[in-house]
Motif scaffolding. Structure first.
Motif, short mmCIF file in Angstrom:
data_model
loop_
_atom_site.label_atom_id
_atom_site.label_comp_id
_atom_site.label_asym_id
_atom_site.label_seq_id
_atom_site.Cartn_x
_atom_site.Cartn_y
_atom_site.Cartn_z
N ALA A 183 41.52 37.13 57.09
CA ALA A 183 41.19 38.23 58.37
C ALA A 183 39.81 38.11 58.51
O ALA A 183 39.06 37.83 57.72
CB ALA A 183 41.43 39.71 57.70
N PRO A 184 39.36 38.06 59.72
CA PRO A 184 37.84 37.95 60.18
C PRO A 184 37.04 39.20 59.65
O PRO A 184 37.48 40.17 59.36
CB PRO A 184 37.67 38.08 61.79
N ARG A 185 36.08 38.91 59.28
CA ARG A 185 35.09 39.87 58.64
C ARG A 185 34.53 40.73 59.78
O ARG A 185 34.32 40.22 60.96
CB ARG A 185 33.90 39.29 58.04
N PRO A 186 34.08 41.84 59.88
CA PRO A 186 33.91 42.82 60.67
C PRO A 186 32.36 42.11 61.69
O PRO A 186 32.47 42.20 62.76
CB PRO A 186 33.20 44.06 60.33
N ALA A 187 31.52 41.47 60.70
CA ALA A 187 30.58 40.73 61.61
C ALA A 187 31.09 39.81 62.37
O ALA A 187 30.47 39.39 63.48
CB ALA A 187 29.43 40.24 60.52
N SER A 188 31.96 38.84 61.93
CA SER A 188 32.41 37.85 62.79
C SER A 188 33.12 38.39 64.07
O SER A 188 33.21 37.75 64.97
CB SER A 188 33.17 36.70 61.99
N ARG A 189 33.81 39.54 63.81
CA ARG A 189 34.40 39.92 65.00
C ARG A 189 33.52 40.44 65.93
O ARG A 189 33.74 40.33 67.46
CB ARG A 189 35.17 41.41 64.52
N LEU A 190 32.25 40.90 65.71
CA LEU A 190 31.23 41.48 66.49
C LEU A 190 30.79 40.08 67.24
O LEU A 190 30.58 40.20 68.37
CB LEU A 190 30.19 42.21 65.70
N VAL A 191 30.60 39.03 66.47
CA VAL A 191 30.04 37.72 67.20
C VAL A 191 31.24 37.24 68.18
O VAL A 191 30.49 36.99 69.05
CB VAL A 191 29.82 36.63 66.01
N THR A 192 32.51 37.53 67.86
CA THR A 192 33.35 36.94 68.70
C THR A 192 33.47 37.82 69.91
O THR A 192 33.63 37.13 70.92
CB THR A 192 34.80 37.21 67.88
#
Length: 160
Positions: A6-15
């Motif tokens: 599962a993507p980390r919250p920071a990587s979701r933001l970047v996405t």
């Protein structure tokens, strides 16, 4: 032990940010493609004599004087502009799902623009409005997404 994918919250933001940047840059690129297509098209198939192509009222008042070939210029511009916008947006977005979302977002924005133009030129032939709204926006956005996905190495249809 097994790691979660599962993507980390920071990587979701970047996405999300990359998808948003993709939409913004894509709309800019699509606008350039649209305007360029109109410019080239008007050199090849100029509007009827006396029509000011920069004035919607002039176009609307003289739309019955446009040939089918002359009407194909804005159709091509809408389709090429949407394709280019979706392609660029999908290239910039970082995941298969965000690429699809960015491309469809651009397609939806383009479709809204097409509806607005159809309302501003109510005298346009029905066939033109139908073909424009049905074929030039969402299908071309999906085509831009598909090409970008292939170039990015992701399988078309993958949305994870």
């Amino acid at each position: 032990m097994g790691r979660s994918h599962a993507p980390r919250p920071a990587s979701r933001l970047v996405t999300v940010l990359l998808a948003a940047v993709g939409v913004f840059v894509g709309v800019f690129a699509g606008s350039i493609a649209n305007i360029g297509t109109i410019f080239v098209g008007m050199q090849v198939l100029p509007p009827p004599e006396g029509v000011n192509p920069g004035d919607v009222a002039s176009i609307n008042a003289n739309i019955d004087r446009y040939s089918v070939a002359q009407l194909l210029v804005p159709l091509a511009a809408h389709a090429i502009g949407t394709f280019a916008a979706a392609f660029v947006a999908a290239l910039i977005a970082s995941t298969p799902r965000s690429r699809l979302g960015a491309a469809l977002g651009v397609g939806a924005l383009s479709l809204v623009g097409g509806v607005i133009m159809a309302r501003e030129v109510p005298n346009a032939p029905v066939w033109f409005v139908v073909v424009d709204l049905v074929a030039a926006y969402v299908p071309m956005a999906l085509a831009g997404w598909a090409l970008a996905s292939r170039l990015r190495g992701g399988a078309v249809g993958a949305t994870s």
